[in-house]
Design a protein around this motif. Structure first.
Motif, short mmCIF file in Angstrom:
data_model
loop_
_atom_site.label_atom_id
_atom_site.label_comp_id
_atom_site.label_asym_id
_atom_site.label_seq_id
_atom_site.Cartn_x
_atom_site.Cartn_y
_atom_site.Cartn_z
N PRO A 48 50.64 50.28 74.25
CA PRO A 48 51.82 50.15 73.38
C PRO A 48 52.34 51.51 72.90
CG PRO A 48 50.21 48.50 72.80
CD PRO A 48 49.54 49.44 73.78
N ALA A 49 51.44 52.42 72.56
CA ALA A 49 51.87 53.75 72.11
C ALA A 49 52.58 54.49 73.22
CB ALA A 49 50.67 54.54 71.61
N LEU A 50 52.07 54.37 74.44
CA LEU A 50 52.72 55.03 75.58
C LEU A 50 54.10 54.45 75.82
CD1 LEU A 50 52.73 56.92 78.02
CD2 LEU A 50 51.62 55.10 79.30
N LEU A 51 54.22 53.14 75.75
CA LEU A 51 55.53 52.51 75.94
C LEU A 51 56.52 52.97 74.88
CD1 LEU A 51 54.46 48.90 76.93
CD2 LEU A 51 55.55 50.59 78.40
N ARG A 52 56.06 53.06 73.64
CA ARG A 52 56.94 53.53 72.56
C ARG A 52 57.36 54.98 72.81
NH1 ARG A 52 53.70 50.08 69.73
NH2 ARG A 52 52.20 51.66 69.12
N ALA A 53 56.44 55.81 73.28
CA ALA A 53 56.76 57.21 73.57
C ALA A 53 57.79 57.31 74.69
CB ALA A 53 55.49 57.98 73.93
N LEU A 54 57.64 56.47 75.71
CA LEU A 54 58.60 56.48 76.80
C LEU A 54 59.98 56.02 76.32
CD1 LEU A 54 56.39 55.08 79.68
CD2 LEU A 54 57.25 57.41 79.46
N ALA A 55 60.00 55.03 75.45
CA ALA A 55 61.27 54.56 74.90
C ALA A 55 61.94 55.66 74.06
CB ALA A 55 61.06 53.32 74.05
N ASP A 56 61.13 56.38 73.28
CA ASP A 56 61.68 57.49 72.50
C ASP A 56 62.27 58.55 73.42
OD1 ASP A 56 60.95 56.25 70.15
OD2 ASP A 56 59.11 57.42 69.89
#
Length: 121
Positions: A27-35
């Motif tokens: 989830p943290a990686l996905l959020r970072a990619l979205a950012d």
């Protein structure tokens, strides 16, 4: 000039797939990619919405419905603001409806799917 949407999504998905083995940090990686996507192009653009949708699909495929729902919800909001009543909005509604149904909220899922069908008619 905005970056090509397919190139942006492709780069993001490649990064995602490289790190997908680390399930705990997913989830943290996905959020970072979205950012990263939001910084790469204007926050209200369809390119960001498309990238968020793609990340939602990846999260759903990896059985992370909470993360998928968050990305699909944000993609829907951006798409609806930029292209109301369009097929990309219908796609977002369908994707979100599928994830909402998976978590058991069938009433909300039905509403989302009906809205998608109304656009597609």
């Amino acid at each position: 000039m905005l970056p090509d949407r397919n190139a942006l999504s492709g780069e993001m998905l490649d990064q995602f797939r490289q790190h997908a083995g680390a399930e705990a940090g997913l989830p943290a990686l996905l959020r970072a990619l979205a950012d990263e996507a939001r910084r790469a192009v204007a926050a209200d653009s369809l390119a960001v919405a498309d990238s968020l949708n793609d990340l939602g699909v990846e999260a759903a495929v990896r059985h992370d419905p909470g993360t998928a729902e968050a990305f699909f919800t944000e993609a829907l909001s951006l798409r609806d603001a930029a292209a109301p009543g369009s097929l990309v909005v219908a796609t977002s509604l369908t994707n979100l409806g599928n994830v909402v149904a998976e978590r058991g909220d069938l009433s909300a899922a039905e509403d989302l799917h009906r809205r998608a069908l109304a656009i597609r008619r």
